[in-house]
Design a protein around this motif. Structure first.
Motif, short mmCIF file in Angstrom:
data_model
loop_
_atom_site.label_atom_id
_atom_site.label_comp_id
_atom_site.label_asym_id
_atom_site.label_seq_id
_atom_site.Cartn_x
_atom_site.Cartn_y
_atom_site.Cartn_z
N MET A 274 0.82 -1.20 0.00
CA MET A 274 0.00 0.00 0.00
C MET A 274 0.86 1.26 0.00
O MET A 274 0.70 2.12 -0.82
CB MET A 274 -0.93 -0.03 1.21
N LEU A 275 1.77 1.35 0.95
CA LEU A 275 2.68 2.48 1.01
C LEU A 275 4.11 1.97 0.99
O LEU A 275 4.45 1.09 1.75
CB LEU A 275 2.50 3.27 2.32
N ASN A 276 4.94 2.57 0.14
CA ASN A 276 6.34 2.24 0.27
C ASN A 276 6.99 3.26 1.20
O ASN A 276 6.37 4.24 1.60
CB ASN A 276 7.04 2.16 -1.10
N ASN A 277 8.23 3.04 1.56
CA ASN A 277 8.88 3.87 2.56
C ASN A 277 8.98 5.33 2.16
O ASN A 277 8.79 6.22 2.99
CB ASN A 277 10.27 3.33 2.88
N LYS A 278 9.28 5.62 0.89
CA LYS A 278 9.43 7.00 0.45
C LYS A 278 8.11 7.76 0.54
O LYS A 278 8.06 8.90 0.99
CB LYS A 278 9.98 7.06 -0.97
N VAL B 176 -1.06 6.66 10.01
CA VAL B 176 -0.74 5.61 10.98
C VAL B 176 -1.47 4.31 10.63
O VAL B 176 -0.88 3.23 10.64
CB VAL B 176 -1.08 6.06 12.42
N VAL B 177 -2.75 4.42 10.30
CA VAL B 177 -3.53 3.22 9.94
C VAL B 177 -2.99 2.59 8.67
O VAL B 177 -2.81 1.36 8.60
CB VAL B 177 -5.03 3.56 9.79
N TRP B 178 -2.70 3.41 7.65
CA TRP B 178 -2.14 2.87 6.40
C TRP B 178 -0.82 2.16 6.66
O TRP B 178 -0.57 1.10 6.12
CB TRP B 178 -1.93 3.98 5.38
N ASN B 179 0.02 2.77 7.48
CA ASN B 179 1.32 2.16 7.78
C ASN B 179 1.13 0.84 8.52
O ASN B 179 1.83 -0.15 8.23
CB ASN B 179 2.18 3.11 8.60
N HIS B 180 0.20 0.80 9.45
CA HIS B 180 -0.06 -0.44 10.18
C HIS B 180 -0.52 -1.54 9.22
O HIS B 180 -0.05 -2.69 9.30
CB HIS B 180 -1.12 -0.19 11.26
#
Length: 71
Positions: free
Chosen positions: A1-5, A56-60
């Motif tokens: 979903m999300l990469n680090n950058k 925060v939710v996306w990262n989780h």
């Protein structure tokens, strides 16, 4: 979903850029006696809180997906 950058960019926007812009607006608004300054700052604060909560939710969720893929 999300990469680090992307995560780092969105996090920086929510934790550094948006609060700085809102603080600048609040100081200018109060100094120049702009109407609705307090209202805009309240709405802006709520938006920043929402923004950071979503990140925060996306990262989780992303971390959970990474753990599943590693298994």
């Amino acid at each position: 979903m999300l990469n680090n950058k992307i995560y780092d960019l969105l996090k920086a926007i929510g934790q550094i850029i948006l609060p700085a812009v809102l603080t600048f607006f609040a100081v200018c608004g109060n100094t120049l006696n702009w109407e609705y300054t307090e209202l805009v700052v309240k709405i802006g604060t709520a938006f920043i809180t929402m923004w950071n909560s979503i990140i925060v939710v996306w990262n989780h969720e992303w971390q959970k997906e990474q753990e599943i893929q590693e298994k």
